[in-house]
Design a protein around this motif. Structure first.
Motif, mmCIF file in Angstrom:
data_model
loop_
_atom_site.group_PDB
_atom_site.id
_atom_site.type_symbol
_atom_site.label_atom_id
_atom_site.label_comp_id
_atom_site.label_asym_id
_atom_site.label_seq_id
_atom_site.Cartn_x
_atom_site.Cartn_y
_atom_site.Cartn_z
ATOM 1 N N PHE A 158 60.726 9.831 -42.823
ATOM 2 C CA PHE A 158 61.398 9.028 -43.844
ATOM 3 C C PHE A 158 62.835 9.507 -44.008
ATOM 4 C CE2 PHE A 158 56.916 8.914 -44.647
ATOM 5 C CZ PHE A 158 56.673 7.581 -44.958
ATOM 6 N N ILE A 159 63.755 8.547 -43.921
ATOM 7 C CA ILE A 159 65.158 8.893 -44.174
ATOM 8 C C ILE A 159 65.516 8.439 -45.590
ATOM 9 C CG2 ILE A 159 67.554 8.500 -43.501
ATOM 10 C CD1 ILE A 159 66.601 8.061 -40.679
ATOM 11 N N PHE A 160 65.979 9.372 -46.392
ATOM 12 C CA PHE A 160 66.363 9.048 -47.774
ATOM 13 C C PHE A 160 67.832 8.645 -47.764
ATOM 14 C CE2 PHE A 160 62.808 10.512 -50.534
ATOM 15 C CZ PHE A 160 61.928 10.831 -49.502
ATOM 16 N N ALA A 161 68.061 7.355 -47.985
ATOM 17 C CA ALA A 161 69.427 6.828 -47.872
ATOM 18 C C ALA A 161 69.840 6.168 -49.176
ATOM 19 C CB ALA A 161 69.478 5.814 -46.729
ATOM 20 N N GLY A 162 71.125 5.886 -49.290
ATOM 21 C CA GLY A 162 71.616 5.183 -50.483
ATOM 22 C C GLY A 162 73.037 5.587 -50.803
ATOM 23 N N LEU A 163 73.477 5.188 -51.979
ATOM 24 C CA LEU A 163 74.833 5.526 -52.397
ATOM 25 C C LEU A 163 74.922 7.008 -52.750
ATOM 26 C CD1 LEU A 163 75.786 2.565 -54.752
ATOM 27 C CD2 LEU A 163 76.438 2.949 -52.393
ATOM 28 N N ALA A 164 76.098 7.550 -52.651
ATOM 29 C CA ALA A 164 76.325 8.926 -53.103
ATOM 30 C C ALA A 164 75.936 9.020 -54.572
ATOM 31 C CB ALA A 164 77.796 9.287 -52.926
ATOM 32 N N ASN A 165 75.334 10.120 -54.950
ATOM 33 C CA ASN A 165 74.965 10.390 -56.347
ATOM 34 C C ASN A 165 73.713 9.672 -56.836
ATOM 35 O OD1 ASN A 165 77.025 12.068 -56.727
ATOM 36 N ND2 ASN A 165 77.792 11.105 -58.573
ATOM 37 N N ALA A 166 73.067 8.901 -55.992
ATOM 38 C CA ALA A 166 71.884 8.166 -56.454
ATOM 39 C C ALA A 166 70.739 9.127 -56.789
ATOM 40 C CB ALA A 166 71.441 7.172 -55.388
ATOM 41 N N GLY A 167 70.784 10.330 -56.207
ATOM 42 C CA GLY A 167 69.749 11.327 -56.483
ATOM 43 C C GLY A 167 68.825 11.575 -55.296
ATOM 44 N N LYS A 168 69.313 11.328 -54.085
ATOM 45 C CA LYS A 168 68.476 11.501 -52.886
ATOM 46 C C LYS A 168 68.014 12.949 -52.730
ATOM 47 C CE LYS A 168 71.939 9.876 -50.520
ATOM 48 N NZ LYS A 168 72.766 9.515 -51.698
ATOM 49 N N SER A 169 68.971 13.868 -52.787
ATOM 50 C CA SER A 169 68.611 15.281 -52.590
ATOM 51 C C SER A 169 67.732 15.765 -53.747
ATOM 52 C CB SER A 169 69.879 16.143 -52.500
ATOM 53 O OG SER A 169 70.742 15.620 -51.520
ATOM 54 N N SER A 170 68.030 15.322 -54.967
ATOM 55 C CA SER A 170 67.216 15.728 -56.126
ATOM 56 C C SER A 170 65.777 15.242 -55.946
ATOM 57 C CB SER A 170 67.768 15.123 -57.418
ATOM 58 O OG SER A 170 69.108 15.457 -57.598
#
Ligand SMILES: Nc1nc2c(ncn2[C@@H]2O[C@H](COP(=O)(O)OP(=O)(O)OP(=O)(O)O)[C@@H](O)[C@H]2O)c(=O)[nH]1
Ligand SMILES: [Mg+2]
Length: 343
Positions: A158-170
Motif C-alpha cells: 500500500f502506498i500512502f499518498a496525498g497532499l502534504a500535511n494530510a497526515g500520511k506519516s502520522s
C-alpha cells in the motif's frame, strides 16, 4: 545507499546545507528529521522540492500496490485531488479522510458525510474506490477498521499518498504502533519513499504533494505554526449591523458590507486571533505577515453570501449569513472556495 528512517531521503555526509545530511553514516535519521522530532525546528524548508508529476510517475512504477489516499477534512476540495484521482484511475483506492477531530464535537456529521460524498463524486469519476474511512489519529478504532478493510482485499502493498500535511506519516505510525516516521506541520516533511514492513504487509510512506493554493505555501515558514489547524476548531461568531472589517492574525483582512443584520462565523484553530474594527478605520491597520518568496497581497470579492462558507485552503473556513458583499485581502496564491455552509 542508506536512507533516513524518518523522511526517506538518502543520507550524505558531505553538505550540511543539503537534504539528508548526517555527521556519520551510522546515524539513522538525517539532521533535519532529528531537529524536527526533538526541537520542532525546521533546518531546511523543502516545501518547494517535490515535483508532483515526478512523484505520481514514481508511485505508478509500483504496479502491484494499492493506494491509500489520505485527505485532510479541511482540505478536500483541492484542485490537486482532481489530478490524483485522474492519475490513479487504474488503481484500487482506499480513502482515509483524516483529522476529523478538528471539527467541533457538536457538528452535524451526517451533513459532513454528505459533503464528503458529493466532493468525491465530483472528483472520483471512474475510480475504483474500495473503502472510505473518516477518522483521526486520535481514533481508537482506526487500526481495526483499516486492517479489516485491507485484509478483505487481495493487496499486501500500500502506498500512502496525498497532499502534504494530510497526515500520511502520522497514520502509518499509528497503524504500525511506531514513532519511526517524522511528522510535522511543515509541508514537505517526507522527502522520499519510505517502506515499512509489518507482518505480511508493506506500507510505503510517500512525499506529499504541496498544494500551491494552500495558505501554508504562501507564508514565511516560521509563521506556519501560528495558524496551522492543530486543535479542535472553536467557532467565533460575530453579529453585524453595519460595515465592519476583520483582521485575521494580521494575515488576512475581511471587509463585510451588510444592509441588515448579518452573521459571520470564523472556523479556525483557537490560536488564530480575530480583531474587529469599523470599515472606516480599517485602513489604519496594515497586513504585515512575511510572505513566501514571490507572493503578494491581493483581494477577492464575493456577493450575496448566505448560508455559505468561504473555505481558506490550508487554514479553515468562514461561514456567512446575509452578507451583501465580502472583500477578502490575502496572499495572492491562496485558493478560496465558495460552498454551501458545512456546519
Ligand atoms: N488534529 C490532527 N492533527 C493531525 C492528524 N493527523 C496528523 N496530524 C498533524 O498534521 C501534521 C502533518 O502530519 P504528517 O503526518 O507529517 O503529514 P504528511 O501527510 O506525512 O505530510 P508530508 O510528509 O509533508 O507529506 C502534523 O502536525 C500532525 O501532527 C489528525 O488526525 N488530527
Ligand atoms: Mg509525511
Amino acid at each position: 545507499m542508506k536512507k533516513c528512517l524518518g523522511c526517506g531521503i538518502s543520507l550524505q555526509v558531505d553538505n550540511p546545507d543539503a537534504p539528508g545530511y548526517v555527521k556519520s553514516l551510522d546515524q539513522d535519521y538525517c539532521r533535519r528529521c532529528f531537529r524536527l522530532a526533538h526541537y520542532g525546528d525546521l533546518t531546511l524548508d523543502l516545501r518547494d522540492a517535490i515535483d508532483p508529476d515526478a512523484l505520481i510517475a514514481e508511485i505508478k512504477k509500483h504496479t502491484d500496490a494499492a493506494i491509500v489516499l489520505i485527505m485532510d477534512i479541511l482540505h478536500i476540495s483541492s484542485d490537486v485531488h482532481y489530478k490524483l484521482f485522474q492519475a490513479f484511475k487504474d488503481r484500487p483506492l482506499f480513502i482515509i479522510i483524516n483529522k476529523i477531530d478538528l471539527l467541533p464535537d457538536n457538528s452535524n456529521f451526517a451533513k459532513i458525510e454528505t459533503y464528503i460524498l458529493d466532493e468525491l463524486k465530483k472528483m472520483a469519476k471512474g475510480n475504483d474506490i474500495r473503502s472510505l474511512i473518516l477518522t483521526s489519529i486520535k481514533d481508537h478504532h482506526l487500526n481495526d477498521l483499516f486492517y479489516e478493510e485491507i485484509a478483505a482485499s487481495p493487496f499486501r502493498k500500500f502506498i500512502f499518498a496525498g497532499l502534504a500535511n494530510a497526515g500520511k506519516s502520522s497514520i502509518i505510525n499509528k497503524l504500525t504502533g511506531s514513532k519511526k516516521l517524522t511528522t510535522s506541520f511543515y509541508p514537505g516533511t517526507t522527502l522520499d519513499f519510505n517502506a515499512f514492513h509489518l507482518e505480511n504487509y508493506t506500507f510505503y510512506d510517500a512525499p506529499g504533494i504541496c498544494d500551491r493554493g494552500s495558505i501554508l505555501m504562501n507564508l514565511d515558514s516560521r509563521l506556519i505554526e501560528e495558524i496551522y489547524p492543530l486543535k479542535t476548531i472553536k467557532p467565533l461568531v460575530y453579529q453585524l449591523y453595519n460595515k465592519q472589517s476583520f483582521f485575521i492574525n494580521d494575515l488576512m483582512r475581511l471587509d463585510a458590507y451588510v444592509k441588515d443584520r448579518a452573521t459571520i462565523i470564523f472556523y479556525f484553530d483557537p490560536r488564530v486571533q480575530i480583531h474587529r474594527t469599523k470599515l472606516a478605520n480599517a485602513d489604519d491597520y496594515e497586513l504585515k505577515y512575511p510572505l513566501h518568496k514571490d507572493i503578494e497581497y491581493d483581494f477577492k470579492s464575493y456577493k450575496n453570501l448566505d448560508k455559505e462558507d468561504l473555505a481558506i485552503n490550508g487554514m479553515g473556513f468562514i461561514g456567512f449569513h446575509h452578507l451583501d458583499l465580502v472583500k477578502l485581502t490575502l496572499p495572492n496564491k491562496v485558493e478560496v472556495k465558495r460552498r454551501k455552509g458545512l456546519l
